[in-house]
Design a protein around this motif. Structure first.
Motif, short mmCIF file in Angstrom:
data_model
loop_
_atom_site.label_atom_id
_atom_site.label_comp_id
_atom_site.label_asym_id
_atom_site.label_seq_id
_atom_site.Cartn_x
_atom_site.Cartn_y
_atom_site.Cartn_z
N LYS A 993 -0.74 -3.31 -0.85
CA LYS A 993 -1.78 -2.80 -1.74
C LYS A 993 -1.77 -3.65 -3.01
O LYS A 993 -0.77 -3.67 -3.73
N ILE A 998 3.20 -0.80 -0.24
CA ILE A 998 2.55 0.49 -0.46
C ILE A 998 3.60 1.53 -0.81
O ILE A 998 4.79 1.38 -0.54
N TYR A 1026 -6.42 -2.61 0.17
CA TYR A 1026 -5.26 -2.67 1.05
C TYR A 1026 -5.45 -3.84 2.01
O TYR A 1026 -6.55 -4.07 2.54
#
Length: 1293
Positions: A993, A998, A1026
């Motif tokens: 991300k 993440i 993402y």
């Protein structure tokens, strides 16, 4: 008769009169020379024909008008000459008119195309119109008077022999003086149409009347022009047909009106009336006079104009209406010619006619050529003939006729022809005699017969003239009548009759039926001179009847009676007694000897056969039988034919007794009977006198008084009766016959048979899905008759209803029942059948249940391959059946061997299995079987061998369509994203991300084919970009996902009252500090009265940050509050004004502060740009952006710098500054750079984006869709370039 003249289209033409200078006058009439009177008249001659009493018939003559002035004369007309042939080669009989008016005038130029000579070289271009044909019974004497204004003959006709001459000049007077019978009157017409004459453009009406007193319905009337044109189809503004009926006088009136007549309307007309078997007709002529010289004033282009169907708009010389009607085209009216086309055509060569006609708009070229041909021929004068032959001549059969021509040059060579064959004079033939009298050339035809009825022509040099000769056959009258005859059979009969003409054809009739006179006929016909005989050499009684002789002039009848001669019996029949087998002969003699007869026995007619012969020789009649039988005894009778007397005798036959066992028609004299049935055995016996009969079984005599078994004897047979047959009745039976002539014995064997015993219970040896196999043993006792076969029945175990399985006998002891329901228990049983019947059923078999294996598994494919394993998957069988499916058995075989190795020891229920422990790089075949209680199904085998070696497949991420755009969710909702991918071996999956790992609150689950991102409760911090990467060894593929978590916005800031005036309040505020991670879509403004503080909504979804609230109540004091709004909804709280707004009452003055007007104009500015987008081929795609400008800008969309205008594949929208371009079902060549341009007076702005369409078409599909080749080439190059750049990008990563 000559053939009728024909038009070019094959139809017979009507005859019209030619010019008077080239041919005889329009009407040819017969006149007596003594009564002819000649006078001059300027323009026309009137010929009146009236009925006269029967007078001796003078020789008919023909009056020929050679000058332009007509002549008048009074003649006795024996018979009009028929010169116009009709269809089928003969003229129709028409009744003679009581009075007839005809006008003979100088014939001017007529319409061309209505008459044509049968010979191309004949200069005569028209034939004489036909007067009405004679009645059936001969000619009618008429008086013809011709009245002229002057009493003296013209000088040109006085003393000239060629003006009037006789057809039969030189015949003796006794051949002329013949009585003529008066013809019968008309049967239908009481008033007939009369001939008339009118000028061009005039009107005329023809009337016919029919009396209807004896008619049950209206008669049928037809009007004709000439002999073939039916006028019923020509009605219009020039021709009208009317009908009326007077109920008081009972008269039908039929009218034909001709309106505004034209020149081509002239000619001969006919009226025909028909009622059931009655027929009547009448002919009349119409003459149309020209007002001026028509040949000089004809508008050739309008005259030869052709209409579509021969209607009134056709030219006067157009004859296309006589052809078949066709759906034509309308022709424009031709203009009046300004040049004399006739002069151009007369001076032109024939090969230029078509060009001239096309130049001047003449369409009827055929009619033009006919007219031009006639015009040219009229200018040609005869140089060889001073006087031509008449158009037609008539002579009685047996008479003679003189054909005369007058030559202008006596030295020219003359030849005569009959039907085209030259007539040559012969010394011994007096049939044709040729005479020369000055310039006259005469051919005399003697003893005219029917074969002389022909067309004759004469040629003088290059010229030729023709005529027709009609030979009239006189009726044959009977001079001596037949006399009645009465005679007896076998006599000769001669019937004699005499007629008026030698060699006449007559017909002999008997009782109204023509007498056969063939070679094998009993009748002979003989003629000698005028006498005729009918001869019957050996008359019989069937010859009795009325005989008649029919001739053309009458009939004679006579009755012939043939009777029988008296019968005498010379030798009568004698009774006889004969031994059986000896010959029998009966004989008698009668007179007369030639009388046939019939033999009867006991009243039945006897027919000759091989053993019985009947002979008749003169007086002797005999019946002979070579070998007599017992049936030959009886009463014999001989009956002479035609007589009531009979001869009778009796015959007796003596015969020793005999038993006729051959009548049983049984092998070895064995009679078989079914037990329980009744047997009545009848055996014929013979013997004279009747023998005594005894029946015996062994030593026991069977009496006639027995109860169940008894014997009976009759005259010709003996009978053994067994009422209820039993097995004990089987045995040999003896018959003994005795009489005075001897003794005879015979034996008969009786066999009693029964139905067989039932077989044993059958055994079911094998069971299938809907079938089974069963066997059984034959019955122990076959009932005395061989077993013919078996019937099989089955039933469900729970049912009591048996069903027959075979209707044809089963010869074997095995059977295979079919069509059973799988999974249902059944029972079967057997019936044995012999010649007697069907046995009782066997015991049922043990219950069995049909079960079937499943069908083979389907869609067997390789799912995965590693270095030591192969994973196979398949689908269940299409048909499983009642036995269900227990599992699958997987087997494999190494290529090159035949051994199948089970891969699973126990059955598996899943449709996927991994075979382990395989050698590396081995090639194997795999098959799968479905197993149930009935066994294993047919295996499903791979078609090709499988290489046991792992294959590297580069990874590829397949982003779902909904994830290619920003993925929006609300705070607190669940986020569950599934991203599929492919690649072998199993790829490594990594999520980032914004380039960082993440958070742990995000759950990631990976599998062989997809990766799942799961957020149980979304928060705003989860928003962002993402990156998903999938890696297999050195191959990697990435994808970007944009996730936006949105929440409710905060309240607006700094809400204040800017100004109050009248009943209006101006508000102003600032946007909220927190927009909820989403664009603010509007505001909701509410107001509340200070007294009640109840809030009411003033406006919703308001976009600006300032507003004026109007229509407030004067004297009230208001507070205001405002909510902000985004895509999630309204903010949780609102911001209210600190101060209130008081609406001042009337009378108060508000001081308006001074302020400067704000300038809201601004050039276009894009607040939201276009974003690069991926689209799937075949699915609609949209491009969105937002623009702000004042005044409102003009939005222009472009693709690759080209403005999109009126393209149905694109739709453009603009709503409150949001601009949208929708691309309908894009294809790969719709990809490119799209530009949105906004323009107003203050400036312009534009934004760009790139659209890429994936899932393109092949070259063939693009060609099939009709895409131009240059676009296809461009698309294919761009596709290759994009694929190459993507692969390079992935490789670099």
């Amino acid at each position: 008769m000559p053939e009728p003249t024909k038009k070019d289209d094959g139809q017979p033409e009507e005859n019209v009169a030619p010019d008077s200078g080239d041919a005889p006058s329009e009407n040819s009439v017969e006149m007596a020379p003594k009564e002819a009177k000649a006078a001059t008249k300027d323009t026309e001659a009137v010929v009146t024909v009236t009925e006269a009493e029967a007078t001796p018939q003078p020789q008919p003559v023909v009056i020929v008008v050679t000058e332009l002035e007509p002549v008048e004369g009074e003649v006795t007309e024996p018979q009009p000459i028929v010169t116009e042939p009709v269809e089928n080669g003969h003229s129709e009989p028409e009744p003679t008119q009581a009075k007839k008016h005809a006008e003979v005038t100088e014939v001017k130029e007529e319409d061309s195309g209505t008459s044509k000579s049968p010979d191309k070289d004949d200069d005569v271009t028209a034939s004489t119109p036909s007067p009405p044909p004679p009645a059936e019974d001969g000619s009618t004497p008429k008086k013809l008077s011709i009245d002229l204004p002057n009493d003296s003959d013209p000088e040109s006709t006085r003393g000239r022999k060629d003006s009037v001459w006789s057809l039969g000049d030189g015949q003796p007077p006794e051949e002329i003086d013949k009585q003529i019978e008066t013809p019968p009157l008309s049967t239908l017409l009481i008033e007939k149409p009369q001939s008339g004459s009118i000028n061009v453009g005039g009107d005329i009406t023809f009337i016919a009347k029919v009396e209807a007193k004896d008619l049950l319905r209206k008669p049928t009337i037809k009007w004709f022009k000439g002999k073939w044109m039916d006028l019923a189809s020509k009605t219009g503004k020039h021709l009208q047909l009317k009908e009326s009926f007077d109920r008081f006088s009972k008269i039908h009136t039929f009218e034909m009106h001709i309106i505004k007549a034209k020149e081509n309307y002239a000619g001969n007309y006919r009226c025909e009336v028909t009622y059931k078997d009655k027929f009547d007709s009448c002919s009349f002529d119409l003459e149309v006079k020209e007002v001026s010289d028509g040949s000089q004033n004809i508008d050739i282009r309008s005259a030869f104009k052709r209409s579509s169907e021969g209607q009134d708009d056709a030219g006067e010389l157009d004859f296309s209406g006589l052809l078949k009607h066709r759906q034509g085209r309308e022709h424009k009216q031709e203009e009046v010619p300004e040049v004399d086309v006739w002069e151009i055509l007369k001076n032109a060569r024939p090969d230029e006619y078509e060009k001239i006609a096309f130049t001047y708009g003449i369409t009827d070229l055929r009619g033009l050529l006919k007219r031009l041909k006639k015009t040219k021929k009229e200018e040609k004068k005869s140089e060889a003939f001073a006087k031509r032959l008449e158009p037609a001549y008539q002579v009685d059969k047996g008479g003679k006729i003189r054909l005369i021509v007058d030559l202008a040059d006596p030295t020219v060579e003359l030849k005569w022809y009959k039907n085209g064959q030259e007539i040559r004079p012969t010394p011994n033939n007096r049939k044709y005699i040729f005479e020369h009298k000055g310039t006259q050339r005469i051919m005399v035809i003697n003893n005219c017969q029917m074969n002389d009825d022909a067309a004759y022509s004469v040629t003088a040099g290059e010229e030729k003239c023709t005529t027709e000769l009609f030979v009239k056959e006189l009726p044959v009258n009977i001079l001596k009548q037949l006399e009645p005859v009465k005679t007896t059979v076998n006599e000769r009969i001669e019937l004699e009759c005499e007629v008026s003409e030698e060699g006449a054809k007559v017909k002999w009739m008997k009782n109204g039926v023509e007498v056969p006179t063939g070679v094998r006929s009993r009748y002979r016909v003989r003629s000698e001179g005028t006498k005729h005989w009918l001869i019957i050499d050996d008359a019989s009684k069937d010859d009795t009847g009325t005989y008649s002789l029919m001739a053309t002039g009458g009939t004679s009848e006579a009755h012939v009676q043939v009777d029988l001669k008296p019968l005498k019996i010379l030798t009568d029949l004698q009774s006889a007694t004969v031994l059986l087998g000896q010959p029998l002969k009966l004989n008698c003699e009668i007179y007369p000897g030639n009388v046939p007869g019939r033999w009867y026995k006991n009243g039945q007619l006897i027919q000759p056969s091989e053993r019985l012969s009947i002979t008749h020789r003169t007086k002797n009649h005999s019946l002979e039988i070579e070998s007599s039988t017992i049936h030959d005894a009886g009463d014999y009778t001989f009956v002479p034919e035609g007589y009531t007397q009979t001869l009778s005798a009796k015959v007796h036959i003596i015969d020793p007794p005999k038993v006729h066992l051959e009548a049983l028609n049984a092998q070895d004299n064995t009679v078989t009977i079914v037990a329980g049935n009744k047997l009545r055995l009848e055996i014929p016996i013979s013997g004279e006198p009747a023998p005594r009969v005894v029946w015996m079984k062994g030593e026991r005599v069977i009496l006639e008084s027995g109860n169940r078994v008894r014997a009976e004897t009759f005259a010709d047979h003996t009978c053994l009766t067994i009422d209820v047959a039993e097995r004990e009745d089987t045995g040999n039976y003896k018959i003994v016959l005795q009489n005075e002539a001897g003794e005879d014995t015979a034996s008969v064997k009786i066999k009693v048979v029964d139905i067989p015993d039932p077989p044993e219970a059958p055994l079911v040896t094998d069971v299938g899905g809907d079938w089974c196999t069963m066997t059984w043993e034959p019955p122990r006792y076959d009932g005395g008759s061989p077993i013919l076969g078996y019937f099989i029945e089955r039933k469900k175990k729970q049912s009591s209803r048996w069903m027959r399985l075979n209707f044809d006998l089963c010869k074997e002891t095995t059977f295979e029942p079919k069509k059973m329901i799988e999974g249902v228990p059944y029972e079967v049983r057997i019936f044995a059948v012999n010649a007697i019947g069907v046995s009782k059923p066997s015991e049922p078999s043990k219950p069995f249940i049909p079960l079937a294996v499943t069908s083979e598994p389907t869609m067997l494919v390789v799912d995965d391959v590693t270095d030591t394993t192969v994973t196979m998957k398949w689908r269940p069988p299409d048909t499983i059946g009642a036995a269900g499916l227990d599992g699958y058995q997987v087997e494999y075989c190494i290529e090159g061997t035949d051994e199948w190795i089970p891969a699973n020891k126990e059955l598996i229920e899943k449709t996927k299995y991994t075979i382990t422990g395989l050698p590396v790089e081995a090639k194997i075949f795999v098959r799968v079987k479905a197993i149930n209680a009935a066994g294993a199904s047919q295996p499903r085998t791979t078609q090709h061998s499988i290489l046991v070696k792992e294959v590297i497949e580069p990874p590829k991420i397949r982003i779902p369509r909904h994830l290619k755009q920003t993925y929006v969710r609300k705070v607190g909702e669940v986020v569950n994203l599934v991203v599929p991918f492919v690649g072998k071996p199993r790829p490594k999956v990594n999520w980032l991300k914004e380039g960082q790992p993440i958070e742990q609150t995000i759950s990631i689950r990976n599998s062989d084919c997809d990766s799942i991102m799961f957020i149980r409760k979304a928060e705003r911090k989860h928003s962002g970009k993402y990156e998903l990467s999938v890696q297999v060894e050195n191959h990697i593929d990435t994808a970007m996902l944009d996730i936006q978590i949105v929440d409710l916005p905060g309240p607006p800031q700094a809400v204040k009252i800017e100004e109050i005036w009248g009943n209006n309040v101006a508000l102003d505020w600032n946007p909220p500090k927190d927009n909820g991670n989403s664009h603010i879509t509007g505001y909701t403004i509410q107001k509340a009265d200070k007294k009640t503080m109840e809030w009411y909504t003033c406006i919703e979804h308001y976009h600006r940050t300032c507003i004026t609230i109007s229509d407030l109540v004067v004297g009230n004091e208001y507070f205001f509050r405002i909510y902000s709004e985004n895509m999630v909804g309204l903010s949780e709280s609102a911001t209210a004004t600190k101060d209130s707004a008081l609406i001042v009452k009337e009378g108060l003055h508000l001081k308006i502060p001074e302020y400067n007007d704000r300038d809201f104009t601004e050039p276009p500015t894009f607040t939201q740009p276009l974003i690069n987008t991926f689209a799937i081929a075949g699915y609609n795609a949209t491009l969105n952006c937002s623009v702000r400008a004042n005044p409102r800008p003009k939005v222009i969309w472009m693709k690759n710098k080209i403005i999109i205008i009126d393209d149905p594949r694109y739709r453009m929208f603009s709503n409150q500054g949001v601009c949208t371009l929708e691309i309908r079902k894009p294809s790969p060549f719709d990809g490119g750079v799209y530009t949105c341009k906004a323009v107003n007076d203050l400036g312009e702005a534009q934004v760009d984006c790139k659209l890429e369409v994936k899932g393109g078409f092949t070259f063939f599909e693009l060609m099939k869709r009709g895409v131009p080749l240059h676009l296809i080439d461009k698309y294919m190059n761009e596709s290759k370039t994009s694929e190459k750049s993507e692969s390079e990008k992935k490789g670099s990563i």
